[in-house]
Enzyme design. Structure first.
Site, PDB file in Angstrom:
ATOM      1  CE  LYS A 116     -13.531  16.509 -38.039  1.00 44.88           C
ATOM      2  NZ  LYS A 116     -12.572  16.477 -36.920  1.00 44.88           N
ATOM      3  CD  GLU A 166     -12.608  16.998 -27.404  1.00 43.81           C
ATOM      4  OE1 GLU A 166     -12.279  17.887 -28.209  1.00 43.81           O
ATOM      5  OE2 GLU A 166     -13.240  15.990 -27.725  1.00 43.81           O
TER       6      GLU A 166
END
EC number: 5.4.4.2
Length: 464
Positions: free
Chosen positions: A220, A269
Site C-alpha cells: 500500500k 487523527e
C-alpha cells in the site's frame, strides 16, 4: 476590561539571573500563574503584536487548549536522527528550567509545541520555504485553558549578560498587551480562485502505482495532491481557527506559524497521547461521507464497516500501531474490530489503542516509530516512504506529519496533520491523500480526496 490577578516576577528573574552568572550558563525561568478566564482566540490574535511565531492547539476529546506566543527556546532538527536529537535537546533544556508552578497541571510550565516534516530532510521549494524541517518551541508566553480555568506561563531565557531591569519591564508590558486585547474589526475576505494542481497527472500516478504494487513487496502507498486557493486579501488566521473549532469540534484544531506562513487545520487523527504514563493511540483509516438523513448516514456507515478495501487498509494501520506501541509500552489493549468515528463532513473507521508507557521511554520514542502510519505512508513503511519521495510531485512539508506538544512531566500529545492547509499572504495550499492498493481505481481515489478537502474548503470560502 478583563481584570487579571498577576504578580511581578522581577525577584524570580533576579534570583535565576544570579545563578546563571554564577554557573556561567543560560537558564530557563518558568513562572505559571492562574488567571481569570481568557479567550484563547483573543490571546492568539493579540500575540501578533508580540511576535510572528505563534502556536495553537485545541484537543479533540477534552476541554484543553494551548496558545503559545513568541519563543524562549526554539529547537530545529533535520536528518535521520531528528527525533532522538530533538529529545536530547529538549531534555537538556528541561534540566535547566527553574520553575515556579503552584498549579502543576499538565500543559503548563516549560511546554514545547511544534512538529516534524514528513520526510527527514526538507525539500526546497514552494509552499514550505519558511518552515524548518522539524521544530519544537518553548514559547515565551503560554496560555493553558482547561475545564478548571486559565493559566499563564511566562518562560524567559536568562543569560549571564542579561539586563534584569530591562527584561522585567519588557515582560510586564507584553503581558499587559496579551491579557487586555484590543478588539479589531474583522476584514471580510473573498475567495477568488480554486486551482487543482495537475489532477489528471495525479490520476495517472495512481494508475501507475496500482501496477507497481503488483510487481514487488509494496502492499500500500498513500499519494497526496494539492489544491491552491487565492483570496482578494490575506485571510484572518484567528477567524479560521474559530470557524474550525466550531465546525470540527471532534477534531484537533492547530496552527503553527513560521516566517509569516501558517500551517493550520482540524485533524481527527490522534497519533499518540501520554498522560501520567498512560498511553493512548488511535487507528483512523477508511473514509466515507455523512448522510443527509439519519437513515442515509447509518447506511453509509454500515457500507464502510463492510467495505473490504477499507477494512484491509484499516487493519494495516491497526497492526502497525500495535507493533510500534508494544516496543515501548505494556498492557496493550486493542479492540477486535473498528467502530465509526463521525465528524461534521466525514465518518471514519476507528480503533483505539491503550497501554502503559514503560520506564525509560518517552512520547517522542513512540512518535518516531509510528510516523508515518500506513494511513499516511503505506506498507512496508520505509518502502512506501521511498515510493512517495520518488513519485509524488507535491512537497508535503509538515502535511501528514506529527504535530503536537510535550511538557516537562512526560505528558504530551501528537496528532497527524491532515485536513490542513498552508496559508501565506493571500494564498493557501490545501492537501489531501488516499491509500492506494492493487484494486484502487484512480477516479474513485480522486473523489475521495475531494471529500477530504471539504473541511478546509468550508472555512476558507469554498463549498462545504
Amino acid at each position: 476590561m478583563l481584570q487579571v490577578k498577576t504578580f511581578h516576577i522581577e525577584d524570580k528573574i533576579r534570583k535565576v539571573h544570579k545563578e546563571a552568572q554564577r554557573t556561567r550558563q543560560s537558564l530557563l525561568l518558568s513562572v505559571t500563574e492562574k488567571i481569570e478566564g481568557m479567550d484563547p482566540f483573543a490571546f492568539f490574535e493579540s500575540g501578533k503584536q508580540i511576535d510572528e511565531h505563534r502556536h495553537f492547539w485545541k484537543s479533540a476529546d477534552e476541554d484543553f487548549t494551548l496558545v503559545g506566543i513568541s519563543s524562549a527556546v526554539s529547537i530545529t532538527k533535520e536528518g535521520e536522527d531528528r527525533f532522538p536529537a530533538m529529545e536530547k535537546d529538549l531534555l537538556g533544556w528541561m534540566n535547566r528550567v527553574r520553575s515556579w508552578n503552584p498549579s502543576d497541571k499538565k500543559g503548563t510550565g516549560a511546554v514545547a509545541l511544534g512538529g516534524f516534516g514528513f520526510c527527514e530532510v526538507s525539500v526546497a521549494g514552494e509552499p514550505w520555504e519558511t518552515f524548518p524541517n522539524s521544530n519544537m518551541t518553548i514559547p515565551k508566553f503560554l496560555l493553558t485553558n482547561d475545564r478548571e480555568g486559565s493559566y499563564l506561563t511566562t518562560n524567559l531565557l536568562l543569560t549571564p549578560e542579561e539586563d534584569v531591569e530591562e527584561i522585567s519591564m519588557s515582560v510586564e508590558e507584553e503581558k499587559e498587551r496579551l491579557l487586555h486585547p484590543v478588539e479589531e474589526e474583522g476584514v471580510s475576505v473573498r475567495l477568488e480562485e480554486i486551482e487543482e494542481v495537475r489532477p489528471e497527472e495525479w490520476k495517472q500516478t495512481i494508475a501507475e502505482a496500482t501496477e507497481d504494487l503488483t510487481k514487488g513487496s509494496l502492499r500500500k502507498v498513500v499519494l497526496a495532491r494539492e489544491v491552491r486557493l487565492t483570496f482578494d486579501a490575506p485571510a484572518s488566521i484567528t477567524k479560521v481557527l474559530q470557524d474550525l473549532s466550531e465546525m470540527q469540534n471532534a477534531s484537533y484544531v492547530f496552527c503553527y506559524e513560521h516566517g509569516g506562513a501558517y500551517f493550520v487545520g482540524a485533524t481527527p487523527e490522534r497519533l499518540v497521547k501520554v498522560e501520567h504514563d498512560e498511553l493512548f493511540s488511535a487507528c483512523l483509516a477508511g473514509t466515507t461521507l455523512r448522510g443527509d438523513t439519519e437513515d442515509e448516514d447509518d447506511e453509509l456507515g454500515d457500507e464502510l464497516l463492510q467495505d473490504e478495501k477499507n477494512r484491509v487498509e484499516h487493519d494495516y494501520v491497526v497492526q502497525m500501531i500495535r507493533s510500534a506501541v508494544e516496543q515501548y509500552a505494556e498492557e496493550v489493549d486493542v479492540p477486535e474490530g473498528p467502530s465509526l468515528y463521525k465528524l461534521r463532513n466525514l465518518q471514519h473507521l476507528y480503533t483505539p489503542v491503550k497501554a502503559r508507557l514503560k520506564e525509560g521511554y518517552s512520547l517522542l520514542d513512540v512518535v518516531k516509530d509510528l510516523h508515518p502510519t500506513p494511513a499516511l505512508g503505506g506498507l512496508p513503511q520505509q518502502e512506501a516512504v521511498e515510493y512517495i519521495k520518488n513519485h509524488e510531485e507535491m512537497n508535503r512539508g509538515w502535511y501528514a506529519s506529527p504535530i503536537g506538544w510535550i511538557d516537562g512531566g512526560r505528558n504530551g500529545e501528537f496528532a497527524v496533520a491532515i485536513r490542513s492547509a498552508l496559508l501565506h499572504d493571500n494564498k493557501a495550499s490545501l492537501f489531501a491523500g488516499c491509500g492506494v492498493v492493487e484494486s484502487s481505481d484512480p477516479e474513485s481515489e480522486y473523489e475521495e480526496t475531494m471529500v477530504k478537502f471539504k473541511p478546509m474548503l468550508a472555512v476558507l470560502g469554498g463549498k462545504e
